[in-house]
Write a protein that holds these residues in place. Structure first.
Motif, PDB file in Angstrom:
ATOM      1  N   LYS A 187       0.828  -1.205   0.000  1.00  0.00           N
ATOM      2  CA  LYS A 187       0.000   0.000   0.000  1.00  0.00           C
ATOM      3  C   LYS A 187       0.864   1.257   0.000  1.00  0.00           C
ATOM      4  CE  LYS A 187      -3.998  -2.109   2.265  1.00  0.00           C
ATOM      5  NZ  LYS A 187      -4.976  -2.020   3.359  1.00  0.00           N
ATOM      6  N   ILE A 188       0.445   2.224  -0.834  1.00  0.00           N
ATOM      7  CA  ILE A 188       1.113   3.524  -0.837  1.00  0.00           C
ATOM      8  C   ILE A 188       0.070   4.611  -0.567  1.00  0.00           C
ATOM      9  CG2 ILE A 188       2.956   2.768  -2.392  1.00  0.00           C
ATOM     10  CD1 ILE A 188       1.565   4.344  -4.646  1.00  0.00           C
ATOM     11  N   LEU A 189       0.476   5.634   0.180  1.00  0.00           N
ATOM     12  CA  LEU A 189      -0.415   6.746   0.511  1.00  0.00           C
ATOM     13  C   LEU A 189       0.002   7.952  -0.315  1.00  0.00           C
ATOM     14  CD1 LEU A 189      -2.684   7.965   2.229  1.00  0.00           C
ATOM     15  CD2 LEU A 189      -1.005   8.366   4.043  1.00  0.00           C
ATOM     16  N   VAL A 190      -0.920   8.455  -1.140  1.00  0.00           N
ATOM     17  CA  VAL A 190      -0.609   9.568  -2.037  1.00  0.00           C
ATOM     18  C   VAL A 190      -1.641  10.672  -1.851  1.00  0.00           C
ATOM     19  CG1 VAL A 190       0.421   7.994  -3.732  1.00  0.00           C
ATOM     20  CG2 VAL A 190      -1.964   8.676  -3.990  1.00  0.00           C
ATOM     21  N   TYR A 191      -1.229  11.903  -2.132  1.00  0.00           N
ATOM     22  CA  TYR A 191      -2.183  13.009  -2.048  1.00  0.00           C
ATOM     23  C   TYR A 191      -3.094  13.002  -3.273  1.00  0.00           C
ATOM     24  CZ  TYR A 191      -4.210  17.651  -1.907  1.00  0.00           C
ATOM     25  OH  TYR A 191      -5.106  18.678  -1.893  1.00  0.00           O
ATOM     26  N   HIS A 192      -2.497  13.068  -4.461  1.00  0.00           N
ATOM     27  CA  HIS A 192      -3.276  13.131  -5.709  1.00  0.00           C
ATOM     28  C   HIS A 192      -3.255  11.757  -6.373  1.00  0.00           C
ATOM     29  CE1 HIS A 192      -5.153  15.012  -9.175  1.00  0.00           C
ATOM     30  NE2 HIS A 192      -4.220  14.522  -9.966  1.00  0.00           N
ATOM     31  N   PRO A 193      -4.389  11.252  -6.848  1.00  0.00           N
ATOM     32  CA  PRO A 193      -4.440   9.895  -7.408  1.00  0.00           C
ATOM     33  C   PRO A 193      -3.818   9.809  -8.803  1.00  0.00           C
ATOM     34  CG  PRO A 193      -6.588  10.946  -7.581  1.00  0.00           C
ATOM     35  CD  PRO A 193      -5.723  11.899  -6.817  1.00  0.00           C
ATOM     36  N   ALA A 194      -2.486   9.894  -8.836  1.00  0.00           N
ATOM     37  CA  ALA A 194      -1.781   9.945 -10.125  1.00  0.00           C
ATOM     38  C   ALA A 194      -1.033   8.658 -10.466  1.00  0.00           C
ATOM     39  CB  ALA A 194      -0.782  11.115 -10.109  1.00  0.00           C
ATOM     40  N   TRP A 195      -1.134   7.633  -9.605  1.00  0.00           N
ATOM     41  CA  TRP A 195      -0.249   6.483  -9.777  1.00  0.00           C
ATOM     42  C   TRP A 195      -1.006   5.165  -9.934  1.00  0.00           C
ATOM     43  CZ3 TRP A 195       4.521   8.126 -10.701  1.00  0.00           C
ATOM     44  CH2 TRP A 195       4.870   9.400 -10.217  1.00  0.00           C
ATOM     45  N   ALA A 196      -2.239   5.222 -10.379  1.00  0.00           N
ATOM     46  CA  ALA A 196      -3.048   4.002 -10.493  1.00  0.00           C
ATOM     47  C   ALA A 196      -2.465   3.014 -11.506  1.00  0.00           C
ATOM     48  CB  ALA A 196      -4.484   4.355 -10.879  1.00  0.00           C
ATOM     49  N   TYR A 197      -1.914   3.524 -12.620  1.00  0.00           N
ATOM     50  CA  TYR A 197      -1.330   2.622 -13.631  1.00  0.00           C
ATOM     51  C   TYR A 197      -0.081   1.938 -13.102  1.00  0.00           C
ATOM     52  CZ  TYR A 197      -4.579   4.407 -17.128  1.00  0.00           C
ATOM     53  OH  TYR A 197      -5.718   4.731 -17.823  1.00  0.00           O
ATOM     54  N   LEU A 198       0.726   2.681 -12.363  1.00  0.00           N
ATOM     55  CA  LEU A 198       1.917   2.103 -11.739  1.00  0.00           C
ATOM     56  C   LEU A 198       1.497   1.005 -10.761  1.00  0.00           C
ATOM     57  CD1 LEU A 198       5.103   2.697 -11.513  1.00  0.00           C
ATOM     58  CD2 LEU A 198       4.498   3.736  -9.332  1.00  0.00           C
ATOM     59  N   CYS A 199       0.476   1.299  -9.960  1.00  0.00           N
ATOM     60  CA  CYS A 199      -0.010   0.319  -8.986  1.00  0.00           C
ATOM     61  C   CYS A 199      -0.587  -0.914  -9.680  1.00  0.00           C
ATOM     62  CB  CYS A 199      -1.056   0.958  -8.078  1.00  0.00           C
ATOM     63  SG  CYS A 199      -0.375   2.188  -6.947  1.00  0.00           S
ATOM     64  N   ARG A 200      -1.314  -0.705 -10.759  1.00  0.00           N
ATOM     65  CA  ARG A 200      -1.905  -1.834 -11.488  1.00  0.00           C
ATOM     66  C   ARG A 200      -0.815  -2.770 -12.037  1.00  0.00           C
ATOM     67  NH1 ARG A 200      -5.322  -0.786 -16.923  1.00  0.00           N
ATOM     68  NH2 ARG A 200      -3.220  -0.482 -17.777  1.00  0.00           N
ATOM     69  N   ASP A 201       0.231  -2.171 -12.605  1.00  0.00           N
ATOM     70  CA  ASP A 201       1.259  -2.981 -13.267  1.00  0.00           C
ATOM     71  C   ASP A 201       2.202  -3.672 -12.294  1.00  0.00           C
ATOM     72  OD1 ASP A 201       0.227  -2.424 -15.723  1.00  0.00           O
ATOM     73  OD2 ASP A 201       1.686  -0.877 -16.251  1.00  0.00           O
ATOM     74  N   TYR A 202       2.340  -3.119 -11.079  1.00  0.00           N
ATOM     75  CA  TYR A 202       3.298  -3.706 -10.129  1.00  0.00           C
ATOM     76  C   TYR A 202       2.618  -4.156  -8.834  1.00  0.00           C
ATOM     77  CZ  TYR A 202       6.310  -1.597 -13.576  1.00  0.00           C
ATOM     78  OH  TYR A 202       6.891  -1.247 -14.764  1.00  0.00           O
ATOM     79  N   LYS A 203       1.292  -4.353  -8.926  1.00  0.00           N
ATOM     80  CA  LYS A 203       0.512  -4.970  -7.846  1.00  0.00           C
ATOM     81  C   LYS A 203       0.633  -4.208  -6.523  1.00  0.00           C
ATOM     82  CE  LYS A 203       0.581  -9.559  -9.938  1.00  0.00           C
ATOM     83  NZ  LYS A 203       1.047  -9.059 -11.249  1.00  0.00           N
ATOM     84  N   LEU A 204       0.479  -2.890  -6.602  1.00  0.00           N
ATOM     85  CA  LEU A 204       0.418  -2.050  -5.419  1.00  0.00           C
ATOM     86  C   LEU A 204      -1.019  -1.587  -5.218  1.00  0.00           C
ATOM     87  CD1 LEU A 204       3.541   0.221  -6.049  1.00  0.00           C
ATOM     88  CD2 LEU A 204       3.433  -1.801  -4.589  1.00  0.00           C
ATOM     89  N   GLU A 205      -1.291  -1.027  -4.059  1.00  0.00           N
ATOM     90  CA  GLU A 205      -2.606  -0.441  -3.774  1.00  0.00           C
ATOM     91  C   GLU A 205      -2.425   1.017  -3.398  1.00  0.00           C
ATOM     92  OE1 GLU A 205      -6.311  -0.802  -0.594  1.00  0.00           O
ATOM     93  OE2 GLU A 205      -4.960  -2.529  -0.854  1.00  0.00           O
ATOM     94  N   GLN A 206      -3.127   1.895  -4.085  1.00  0.00           N
ATOM     95  CA  GLN A 206      -3.002   3.332  -3.875  1.00  0.00           C
ATOM     96  C   GLN A 206      -4.123   3.838  -2.963  1.00  0.00           C
ATOM     97  OE1 GLN A 206      -2.113   6.779  -7.022  1.00  0.00           O
ATOM     98  NE2 GLN A 206      -4.176   5.997  -7.274  1.00  0.00           N
ATOM     99  N   ILE A 207      -3.734   4.441  -1.838  1.00  0.00           N
ATOM    100  CA  ILE A 207      -4.689   5.118  -0.952  1.00  0.00           C
ATOM    101  C   ILE A 207      -4.549   6.609  -1.213  1.00  0.00           C
ATOM    102  CG2 ILE A 207      -5.394   5.534   1.438  1.00  0.00           C
ATOM    103  CD1 ILE A 207      -3.856   2.911   2.140  1.00  0.00           C
ATOM    104  N   THR A 208      -5.642   7.274  -1.579  1.00  0.00           N
ATOM    105  CA  THR A 208      -5.550   8.681  -1.963  1.00  0.00           C
ATOM    106  C   THR A 208      -6.199   9.590  -0.924  1.00  0.00           C
ATOM    107  OG1 THR A 208      -7.611   8.603  -3.242  1.00  0.00           O
ATOM    108  CG2 THR A 208      -5.581   8.068  -4.409  1.00  0.00           C
ATOM    109  N   ILE A 209      -5.534  10.734  -0.727  1.00  0.00           N
ATOM    110  CA  ILE A 209      -6.056  11.744   0.203  1.00  0.00           C
ATOM    111  C   ILE A 209      -7.081  12.622  -0.513  1.00  0.00           C
ATOM    112  CG2 ILE A 209      -5.431  13.736   1.640  1.00  0.00           C
ATOM    113  CD1 ILE A 209      -2.654  12.338   1.990  1.00  0.00           C
ATOM    114  N   GLU A 210      -6.711  13.134  -1.673  1.00  0.00           N
ATOM    115  CA  GLU A 210      -7.619  13.957  -2.482  1.00  0.00           C
ATOM    116  C   GLU A 210      -8.426  13.047  -3.396  1.00  0.00           C
ATOM    117  OE1 GLU A 210      -6.491  17.533  -5.363  1.00  0.00           O
ATOM    118  OE2 GLU A 210      -6.467  15.570  -6.338  1.00  0.00           O
ATOM    119  N   LYS A 211      -9.710  13.313  -3.529  1.00  0.00           N
ATOM    120  CA  LYS A 211     -10.558  12.534  -4.437  1.00  0.00           C
ATOM    121  C   LYS A 211     -11.370  13.489  -5.308  1.00  0.00           C
ATOM    122  CE  LYS A 211     -11.059   8.505  -1.403  1.00  0.00           C
ATOM    123  NZ  LYS A 211     -10.228   7.569  -2.137  1.00  0.00           N
ATOM    124  N   GLU A 212     -11.278  13.285  -6.623  1.00  0.00           N
ATOM    125  CA  GLU A 212     -12.009  14.103  -7.595  1.00  0.00           C
ATOM    126  C   GLU A 212     -11.751  15.593  -7.388  1.00  0.00           C
ATOM    127  OE1 GLU A 212     -16.074  12.918  -7.226  1.00  0.00           O
ATOM    128  OE2 GLU A 212     -15.730  10.949  -8.126  1.00  0.00           O
TER     129      GLU A 212
END
Length: 282
Positions: A187-212
């Motif tokens: 799991k990684i904690l990010v402010y802006h949800p900019a890393w979903a493709y990275l997470c998809r390809d390397y089996k990570l989970e993105q937790i985002t602070i800002e949404k939409e």
């Protein structure tokens, strides 16, 4: 004698005309002449220049430090765009293209539009398609195909450049894969949800602070803090444009380090190597 002089003058005139014509043609096809192309964001600049080398001039519509959600191109940029032969559209739904793409087409109707995301499986919730090296390889291949079609005489040059750059991206992909498959915490904690493709390809989970584009509510903030503590998250990944106040509040609560990385940085490979070093610390 007079006829001989006239004949010599005619020969000289023909030679001068031939030289002038040859010189003018050489000037027209000068190696310094570049194909003018345009792109939406800075990471594309590295991709295009890696393939096109000294045969392309790249106009980037969203300059360094600007926000593609809100940026409006300047008159000087629109003037340059009118000369472009190709527009390399990201094609993944970034806000700038949603707002401006049709207007840019109207400005230069003869400009070819190339979708850099062709052959990539898109995720509706995240337009940052380039933030995975695997996607970057596909984007670079699409760029090479377009340049080759526009300038077939230099097909070998573009293909050779592409192969060199793709080999660097493949090496980067291998490093991400090797590093992250060994990680227990995914799991990684990010402010802006900019890393979903990275997470998809390397089996990570993105937790985002800002949404939409919205700051978290107090209830959401409390939930994020609870989850981060449970998963022992000690790094918060932010972009330069992030709201540092809400991030700092979370960091203080979970005793985490804030690290900044810009998903829109031009120096793509260097930037992604920095991201890899950050992920090694999760």
């Amino acid at each position: 004698m007079k006829k001989t002089r006239i004949f010599i003058l005619i020969i000289i005139a023909i030679i001068i005309c031939t030289l002038l014509y040859t010189t003018s043609k050489r000037w027209e096809t000068s190696p310094e002449e570049k194909i003018i192309v345009a792109a939406s964001i800075m990471p594309q600049k590295e991709f295009i220049e890696a393939v096109g080398g000294d045969k392309v001039k790249v106009i980037v519509m969203v300059p360094p430090g600007a926000d593609p959600h809100t940026y409006e191109p300047q008159p000087s940029q629109l003037k340059e765009l009118s000369k472009a032969k190709i527009y390399f559209q990201i094609g993944s739904g970034i806000e700038f293209e949603k707002t401006w793409m049709e207007k840019l087409k109207e400005l230069n109707p003869n400009m070819k539009i190339i979708n850099c995301s062709e052959n990539i499986k898109l995720m509706k919730e995240d337009p940052h398609v380039w933030t995975s090296p695997r996607n970057a390889i596909i984007i670079v291949e699409n760029i090479c195909k377009a340049l080759t079609e526009e300038d077939p005489n230099n097909k070998g040059y573009y293909n050779e450049n592409m192969e060199k750059y793709v080999s660097r991206l493949e090496k980067l992909d291998g490093e991400f894969n090797q590093t992250l498959t060994e990680k227990q915490n995914k799991k990684i904690l990010v402010y802006h949800p900019a890393w979903a493709y990275l997470c998809r390809d390397y089996k990570l989970e993105q937790i985002t602070i800002e949404k939409e584009g919205k700051e978290p509510s107090p209830q959401t903030l409390a939930k994020i803090i609870q989850e981060a503590k449970k998963d022992n998250i000690k790094i918060i990944i932010v972009s330069p444009q992030s709201n540092k106040q809400s991030v700092q509040a979370i960091a203080d609560e979970i005793d985490a380090k804030i690290v900044t990385i810009d998903p829109l940085a031009e120096n793509y490979i260097e930037n992604m190597e920095k991201m890899l070093q950050i992920l090694k610390g999760i």
